[in-house]
Motif scaffolding. Structure first.
Motif, PDB file in Angstrom:
ATOM      1  N   THR A 181     -53.875 -38.245  13.181  1.00 37.25           N
ATOM      2  CA  THR A 181     -53.176 -39.488  13.491  1.00 37.25           C
ATOM      3  C   THR A 181     -51.663 -39.257  13.495  1.00 37.25           C
ATOM      4  OG1 THR A 181     -54.941 -40.752  12.466  1.00 37.25           O
ATOM      5  CG2 THR A 181     -52.890 -41.914  12.829  1.00 37.25           C
ATOM      6  N   GLU A 238     -47.971 -41.381  14.069  1.00 29.11           N
ATOM      7  CA  GLU A 238     -47.369 -42.707  14.180  1.00 29.11           C
ATOM      8  C   GLU A 238     -45.900 -42.581  14.544  1.00 29.11           C
ATOM      9  OE1 GLU A 238     -50.077 -45.234  11.054  1.00 29.11           O
ATOM     10  OE2 GLU A 238     -48.144 -44.504  10.374  1.00 29.11           O
ATOM     11  N   LEU A 272     -42.434 -44.935  14.659  1.00 26.19           N
ATOM     12  CA  LEU A 272     -41.865 -46.198  14.203  1.00 26.19           C
ATOM     13  C   LEU A 272     -40.435 -46.357  14.709  1.00 26.19           C
ATOM     14  CD1 LEU A 272     -43.516 -44.748  11.546  1.00 26.19           C
ATOM     15  CD2 LEU A 272     -43.357 -47.118  10.839  1.00 26.19           C
ATOM     16  N   GLY A 325     -38.630 -48.881  11.434  1.00 29.99           N
ATOM     17  CA  GLY A 325     -39.677 -49.197  10.467  1.00 29.99           C
ATOM     18  C   GLY A 325     -40.876 -49.937  11.039  1.00 29.99           C
ATOM     19  N   LEU A 366     -44.105 -50.135  13.426  1.00 31.30           N
ATOM     20  CA  LEU A 366     -45.049 -49.250  14.107  1.00 31.30           C
ATOM     21  C   LEU A 366     -45.106 -49.584  15.594  1.00 31.30           C
ATOM     22  CD1 LEU A 366     -47.260 -47.043  13.728  1.00 31.30           C
ATOM     23  CD2 LEU A 366     -48.894 -48.920  13.484  1.00 31.30           C
ATOM     24  N   MET A 367     -44.807 -48.606  16.446  1.00 32.33           N
ATOM     25  CA  MET A 367     -44.814 -48.830  17.892  1.00 32.33           C
ATOM     26  C   MET A 367     -45.950 -48.077  18.582  1.00 32.33           C
ATOM     27  SD  MET A 367     -42.432 -50.932  18.317  1.00 32.33           S
ATOM     28  CE  MET A 367     -42.347 -50.996  20.099  1.00 32.33           C
ATOM     29  N   VAL A 368     -46.211 -46.859  18.130  1.00 35.90           N
ATOM     30  CA  VAL A 368     -47.268 -46.049  18.729  1.00 35.90           C
ATOM     31  C   VAL A 368     -48.122 -45.482  17.610  1.00 35.90           C
ATOM     32  CG1 VAL A 368     -47.828 -44.047  20.168  1.00 35.90           C
ATOM     33  CG2 VAL A 368     -45.740 -45.372  20.631  1.00 35.90           C
ATOM     34  N   GLU A 369     -49.443 -45.608  17.780  1.00 38.83           N
ATOM     35  CA  GLU A 369     -50.370 -44.979  16.863  1.00 38.83           C
ATOM     36  C   GLU A 369     -51.318 -44.151  17.715  1.00 38.83           C
ATOM     37  OE1 GLU A 369     -52.694 -47.687  14.542  1.00 38.83           O
ATOM     38  OE2 GLU A 369     -53.813 -46.064  13.606  1.00 38.83           O
ATOM     39  N   ALA A 370     -51.283 -42.837  17.505  1.00 37.74           N
ATOM     40  CA  ALA A 370     -52.095 -41.954  18.345  1.00 37.74           C
ATOM     41  C   ALA A 370     -53.156 -41.255  17.517  1.00 37.74           C
ATOM     42  CB  ALA A 370     -51.199 -40.932  19.028  1.00 37.74           C
ATOM     43  N   VAL A 387     -42.938 -40.447  24.480  1.00 40.21           N
ATOM     44  CA  VAL A 387     -43.228 -41.839  24.811  1.00 40.21           C
ATOM     45  C   VAL A 387     -41.879 -42.519  25.057  1.00 40.21           C
ATOM     46  CG1 VAL A 387     -45.348 -42.007  23.441  1.00 40.21           C
ATOM     47  CG2 VAL A 387     -43.170 -42.532  22.377  1.00 40.21           C
ATOM     48  N   SER A 388     -41.896 -43.717  25.599  1.00 37.99           N
ATOM     49  CA  SER A 388     -40.654 -44.453  25.837  1.00 37.99           C
ATOM     50  C   SER A 388     -40.751 -45.864  25.288  1.00 37.99           C
ATOM     51  CB  SER A 388     -40.349 -44.511  27.336  1.00 37.99           C
ATOM     52  OG  SER A 388     -40.060 -43.214  27.821  1.00 37.99           O
ATOM     53  N   LEU A 389     -39.623 -46.340  24.766  1.00 37.19           N
ATOM     54  CA  LEU A 389     -39.587 -47.676  24.177  1.00 37.19           C
ATOM     55  C   LEU A 389     -38.518 -48.528  24.852  1.00 37.19           C
ATOM     56  CD1 LEU A 389     -39.532 -46.653  20.377  1.00 37.19           C
ATOM     57  CD2 LEU A 389     -41.544 -47.111  21.780  1.00 37.19           C
ATOM     58  N   ASN A 390     -38.818 -49.826  24.974  1.00 40.73           N
ATOM     59  CA  ASN A 390     -37.809 -50.793  25.406  1.00 40.73           C
ATOM     60  C   ASN A 390     -37.061 -51.297  24.175  1.00 40.73           C
ATOM     61  OD1 ASN A 390     -38.494 -50.923  28.236  1.00 40.73           O
ATOM     62  ND2 ASN A 390     -40.364 -52.005  27.620  1.00 40.73           N
ATOM     63  N   ARG A 407     -44.435 -39.574  12.153  1.00 45.67           N
ATOM     64  CA  ARG A 407     -45.148 -38.953  11.047  1.00 45.67           C
ATOM     65  C   ARG A 407     -46.595 -38.713  11.433  1.00 45.67           C
ATOM     66  NH1 ARG A 407     -44.369 -44.144   7.092  1.00 45.67           N
ATOM     67  NH2 ARG A 407     -45.963 -45.472   7.954  1.00 45.67           N
ATOM     68  N   TRP A 408     -47.201 -37.724  10.775  1.00 47.24           N
ATOM     69  CA  TRP A 408     -48.591 -37.392  11.106  1.00 47.24           C
ATOM     70  C   TRP A 408     -49.382 -37.091   9.848  1.00 47.24           C
ATOM     71  CZ3 TRP A 408     -49.751 -32.625   9.226  1.00 47.24           C
ATOM     72  CH2 TRP A 408     -48.780 -31.613   9.254  1.00 47.24           C
TER      73      TRP A 408
END
Lengths: 166, 102
Positions: B45, B47, B49, B52, B54-58, B72-75, B86-87
């Motif tokens: 897993t 993650e 952030l 703080g 959480l935006m992506v959980e893979a 990945v990309s964030l707005n 973190r993993w």
């Protein structure tokens, strides 16, 4: 009879109260020892899906369905020929789809086809890149979950040297 | 120590985050020279952030390449914001890293 009932009731309540206190105490103790880590949840990893050895089974385990709608709104980029199956760059863009919840990568010919699933919160641009291992030549399938539907794009990658050898 | 290298760059109104993790990513199917199976050891897993949140959980299997890379990309990311990655792997080992967006 009614008297009996009335005498039993408070005891039961007390028992329940004691049970509740013990359970609560255990949680507090576990948190104090650092046994409970918020957020990073190992148990959530979908073991069955990652151990599925057919594409259909893996799709069913991840999504509860294996019905994919091929869509040109899912843009999947992968090399036509991968000289090294251990490092195959994959990128997926689904910006033309709205409300994208997740982007997943499958490699059909891998012993276990599910490679990765990225769950995206609102605020993410629906695009993901990574590098995957492919055991042999075969289809790479990108599955984008959006608005309760599964959209997909497929491309064939020829692998010169397998990535799972040994 | 397993490092997490992160680069976060603002471009065209979005923030592209690239992360490079250090991990053997053993599938559990490879054999050592003596013919013994090398046990599975891979990140499960990941993650990402933003400040703080959480935006992506893979969820990953062993078919992500050794020393994994992902982007990945964030707005809605501003200069000075914090991006953390973190993993946790199948042995319960973890690592994390963070950067301030320039």
């Amino acid at each position: 009879l009614t008297e009996e009932h009335e005498t039993v009731k408070p005891q039961q309540q007390r028992r329940l109260f004691i049970k509740g206190t013990l359970a609560g105490g255990a949680v507090v103790a576990a948190a104090g020892l650092g046994l409970i880590q918020p957020r990073l949840v190992l148990a959530a990893w979908p073991t069955d899906a990652f151990h599925s050895n057919s594409l259909e089974e893996a799709l069913n385990k991840v999504f509860g369905s294996s019905t994919l709608e091929a869509s040109d709104k899912v843009v999947l980029k992968a090399p036509g020929i991968a000289e090294n199956g251990a490092v195959v760059p994959i990128s997926i863009n689904a910006e033309q789809l709205e409300n994208v919840e997740s982007i997943s990568i499958f490699s059909e010919k891998n012993p276990t086809p599910l490679v990765a699933r990225f769950k995206l919160k609102p605020g993410c641009v629906p695009e993901v890149s990574t590098r995957i291992k492919m055991g042999e030549s075969g289809d790479v399938i990108a599955v984008v979950q959006a608005g309760g539907k599964l959209y997909s794009a497929t491309t064939n990658v020829k692998v010169t040297v397998g990535g799972c050898g040994g | 120590m397993s490092e997490v290298k992160i680069r976060a760059a603002l471009k065209d109104g979005k923030c592209e985050v690239k992360a490079l993790l250090t991990h053997p990513m053993e599938t559990g199917r490879r054999k050592d020279p003596a013919g013994n199976l090398i046990p599975a050891h891979h990140i499960q897993t990941v993650e990402l952030l933003h400040n703080g949140n959480l935006m992506v959980e893979a969820d990953w299997g062993g078919a992500i390449s050794t020393n994994p890379f992902f982007s990945v990309s964030l707005n809605d990311v501003a200069s000075g914001d914090t991006i953390e990655v973190r993993w946790v792997d199948n042995k319960g080992e973890t690592s994390s890293g963070s950067v301030k967006v320039k």
